[in-house]
Design an enzyme around this catalytic site. Sequence first.
Site, mmCIF file in Angstrom:
data_model
loop_
_atom_site.group_PDB
_atom_site.id
_atom_site.type_symbol
_atom_site.label_atom_id
_atom_site.label_comp_id
_atom_site.label_asym_id
_atom_site.label_seq_id
_atom_site.Cartn_x
_atom_site.Cartn_y
_atom_site.Cartn_z
ATOM 1 C CE LYS A 19 -1.964 2.163 3.958
ATOM 2 N NZ LYS A 19 -1.585 3.534 4.008
ATOM 3 C CG ASN A 20 2.161 2.923 3.529
ATOM 4 O OD1 ASN A 20 1.025 3.307 3.242
ATOM 5 N ND2 ASN A 20 2.533 2.666 4.767
ATOM 6 C CB CYS A 114 -5.178 6.495 10.144
ATOM 7 S SG CYS A 114 -5.717 5.128 9.113
ATOM 8 N NE ARG A 119 -0.368 10.449 10.002
ATOM 9 C CZ ARG A 119 -0.823 9.452 9.242
ATOM 10 N NH1 ARG A 119 -2.107 9.166 9.223
ATOM 11 N NH2 ARG A 119 0.001 8.759 8.487
ATOM 12 C CG ASP A 302 2.442 1.553 9.535
ATOM 13 O OD1 ASP A 302 2.074 2.495 10.261
ATOM 14 O OD2 ASP A 302 2.853 1.713 8.367
ATOM 15 N NE ARG A 394 -8.739 5.500 5.032
ATOM 16 C CZ ARG A 394 -8.788 6.474 5.909
ATOM 17 N NH1 ARG A 394 -7.974 6.468 6.941
ATOM 18 N NH2 ARG A 394 -9.620 7.455 5.776
#
Length: 416
Positions: A19-20, A114, A119, A302, A394
């Site tokens: 994903k990232n 999220c 952030r 994570d 997600r």
Amino acid sequence: MLITGGNPLMGEVRVSGGKNTAVAVIPATLLCDEPCTIENLPDISDVYALVDILRALGARVDYVPNAFMTVDPRPAEGWQVSYDDSQRLRASYYLLGALLGRRNEAEVYLPGGCAIGARPIDQHLKGFAALGAEVEQLGGRITARADALVGSDVFFDVVTVGGTINVMLAAVKAQGNTTIYNAAKEPHIVDLANFLNSMGAKIKGAGTDVIRIRGQQVLHGTTYAVIPDQIETGTLMIAAAATHGDVVINGCIPTHMDALAAKLLEMGVRVTDSDDAIRVRSNGQHRAVNIKTQVYPGFPTDLQQPMSALLTTAKGTSIIQETIYESRLKHLSEISRMGAQVRIVDRTAIIDGVTDLYGGPITATDLRAGAALVIAGLMAKGVTEIYEPHYIDRGYENIEQKLRSLGAVISREKGE
Ligand code: EPU
């Protein structure tokens, strides 16, 4: 999402693309002067959001899930991302770097994503300014413009994955050389650099804390497969241990999993690996361990949430220190409803292992919190109902299907 716990996971499963890495590589196609094809993308909601954003900017996108995505950026005239689109995912901020690199102007709203604490993106903006962009932030809207981006030295005050990626995106087509100091070293930074280099970019040092970029005027089309998802691999490893199962995870990169594997071994779980597979087996009581989240190659934040779910039934007291985000322990309050014994002091959780968790209704508050609740549900006696499971979509492709193929009893029902 409904889970009937207590079934050991057994068998083999294939991990999806990262994903990232996907959420960085897709915006990066805008830097190319020809069409690009990306393979091994995960079929997750963040990818669909980026497809919509690229199309809104005018790019032609041909996406066949689980096969390929071809992006022709040539018709893309847009440089603004709407508030709604910016809010759909955290990584919408990569459009700032990609559009600045493509056409020296970009407008994106502060991103969604999220809710795991403050952030800020001050380091990203500082990096753009170092490359000569004028950056303005007003009413949550960030506008960055330059007559021409010019390579420069960028020193990050904190190690930031997003900041490193965003400055790389802006710098690959800048005039001259850029050096990023105190860069993040996560695997997806190396993957993005490999993708850009396959288009003809000149990036050296990705994976170390100094990245050197020689700006190029033109980048050519490429076909590139993104790396497997480090966090999905880790979540499946934890699920195998949590259910006292025996699972082989295929298609992963074992060296990316060293920090997690070391902790699982310390807990008494058996972890072995081959070229692109990891086998996780567990048949006894787990021992408590301490975890401190750190930047790569340290223990990833994570995986802290799924791992701390596993530790709620380990023998002894585990101490979890979350050093990256200020509010990433909320899942433990939910798991306490299932019988876990947890005290939270600031960013530290002290977990006294219990023998059993008991299923009940609980609510996901973010993506990895959702993954942690799935782990708790797989371990618990009885049925666990996880509300707001859309957070999990997600970042995890077909999570129910993958876990079911390993013997989990898991399904989803439509809410009222
Ligand atoms: N930070 C600043 N200023 C900045 C940027 C970051 O102070 O300009 C701070 C943050 O507040 C945080 C720390 O630096 O305390 C690290 O933030 P980083 O920028 O590294 O994180 P990110 O880019 O926002 C990415 C992943 C996250 C993952 C982190 C850390 C993406 C889209 N997101 O976030 O993934 O937790 O790196 O590895 O790549 C997830 O997948 O669930 C997820 C949250």
